[in-house]
Design an enzyme around this catalytic site. Sequence first.
Site, PDB file in Angstrom:
ATOM      1  N   ASP A   1      20.662  69.841  53.506  1.00 20.16           N
ATOM      2  CA  ASP A   1      20.721  68.388  53.282  1.00 20.16           C
ATOM      3  C   ASP A   1      20.224  67.923  51.913  1.00 20.16           C
ATOM      4  OD1 ASP A   1      21.531  68.528  55.874  1.00 20.16           O
ATOM      5  OD2 ASP A   1      19.908  67.350  56.718  1.00 20.16           O
TER       6      ASP A   1
ATOM      7  N   ASP B   1      24.415  66.833  56.341  1.00 18.27           N
ATOM      8  CA  ASP B   1      24.624  65.728  57.276  1.00 18.27           C
ATOM      9  C   ASP B   1      26.012  65.156  56.989  1.00 18.27           C
ATOM     10  OD1 ASP B   1      22.457  65.590  58.930  1.00 18.27           O
ATOM     11  OD2 ASP B   1      21.797  63.620  58.269  1.00 18.27           O
TER      12      ASP B   1
ATOM     13  N   HIS C   1      28.081  62.278  58.848  1.00 14.46           N
ATOM     14  CA  HIS C   1      28.182  61.337  59.950  1.00 14.46           C
ATOM     15  C   HIS C   1      29.420  60.431  59.846  1.00 14.46           C
ATOM     16  CE1 HIS C   1      24.259  62.595  61.127  1.00 14.46           C
ATOM     17  NE2 HIS C   1      23.610  61.974  60.155  1.00 14.46           N
TER      18      HIS C   1
ATOM     19  N   HIS D   1      23.407  56.624  56.685  1.00 13.96           N
ATOM     20  CA  HIS D   1      23.273  57.602  55.612  1.00 13.96           C
ATOM     21  C   HIS D   1      24.312  58.704  55.768  1.00 13.96           C
ATOM     22  CE1 HIS D   1      20.966  59.190  59.017  1.00 13.96           C
ATOM     23  NE2 HIS D   1      21.239  60.403  58.529  1.00 13.96           N
TER      24      HIS D   1
ATOM     25  N   LYS E   1      27.115  68.890  59.967  1.00 13.02           N
ATOM     26  CA  LYS E   1      26.446  68.605  61.231  1.00 13.02           C
ATOM     27  C   LYS E   1      26.362  67.098  61.450  1.00 13.02           C
ATOM     28  CE  LYS E   1      21.907  69.140  59.029  1.00 13.02           C
ATOM     29  NZ  LYS E   1      21.422  67.771  59.145  1.00 13.02           N
TER      30      LYS E   1
ATOM     31  N   CYS F   1      15.184  68.191  59.579  1.00 12.81           N
ATOM     32  CA  CYS F   1      16.299  69.138  59.608  1.00 12.81           C
ATOM     33  C   CYS F   1      15.911  70.554  59.196  1.00 12.81           C
ATOM     34  CB  CYS F   1      17.438  68.619  58.731  1.00 12.81           C
ATOM     35  SG  CYS F   1      18.172  67.090  59.382  1.00 12.81           S
TER      36      CYS F   1
END
Length: 293
Positions: free
Chosen positions: A110, A155, A157, A205, A238, A283
């Site tokens: 990340d 990340d 999303h 984010h 993820k 994380c």
Amino acid sequence: MNGYNENRDFFIKYRNEKLFNDKYSVEECMRHFDKDGDQALDLNEFEQLLKSLFSYSGNAYFMQKPKIKTMFNYFDDNKDDRIQLNELENFWFKMVKMTLLPKSAFIIVDVQNDFIDGTLTLKKCPAKQNGAEVVPIINNLLETVPFDTIVYSLDWHPADHCSFIENLHLRTLHKNSPIIENIKTLDSVIFEEYPSVKQRLWPAHCIQGTHGAELHPNLKRISEKTDTMGRSVICVHKGSKSDIDSYSAFFDNCRLNETTLHADLKKNEINDIYVCGLAADVCVGKKTVENFL
């Protein structure tokens, strides 16, 4: 299992991959440790093998007798209390190989714009840390350490992700949610979709396809085509499902869905894992723990 090891030098030459894979290597190992000449290893002979394999400067590392017996039984396929040549070959490639010729993966977690100077910058978190400070350290490791595989974990999303406080109105709170009213950023709630999991709420984010989701521009990117060390590269996303979060790059937070990372590491025969990135309490920590599960 400790003390001076008279067989300490046997495995040294097999740190050479060509010698390790030689068709006579397993037979040579059998001859060396088969002290009674019966073409098999009994428990005591197997213990001497382990003393030689797991040692440093002539001293064997401590192993409890029950654990030695458990390992012996595992590789004794026909349960005759002896390790035959074919069973030793299985042990050779499953256990000895990863000990003498370990393969490593460097997982970078990340290191994305939103965590460094974006909507979820660490500077605004309680520790007030500057996430950019980790970038030159990671770059130095990438440039100097011959890891076998480099993993970039991100990340990733969707815009309607359940972890965004901006999306709180999109879901129904479970009756057992610890907070029902006056919910704010960093609070944890429970949604009806997953009543056994608490969801911490963050500012939006790392939304897929945005600048905030990209790796930091100063982070070194390894390319398989041009890397002088010949390292393989894995990129794993993820938190890509709307209704469930994922701090780990291996599983979502409910352990219902697995990413490809475990399979990719297994395919590359990785047995040593090094983890760094952002952030240690979320994380990075989650990934480190799940390496051992």
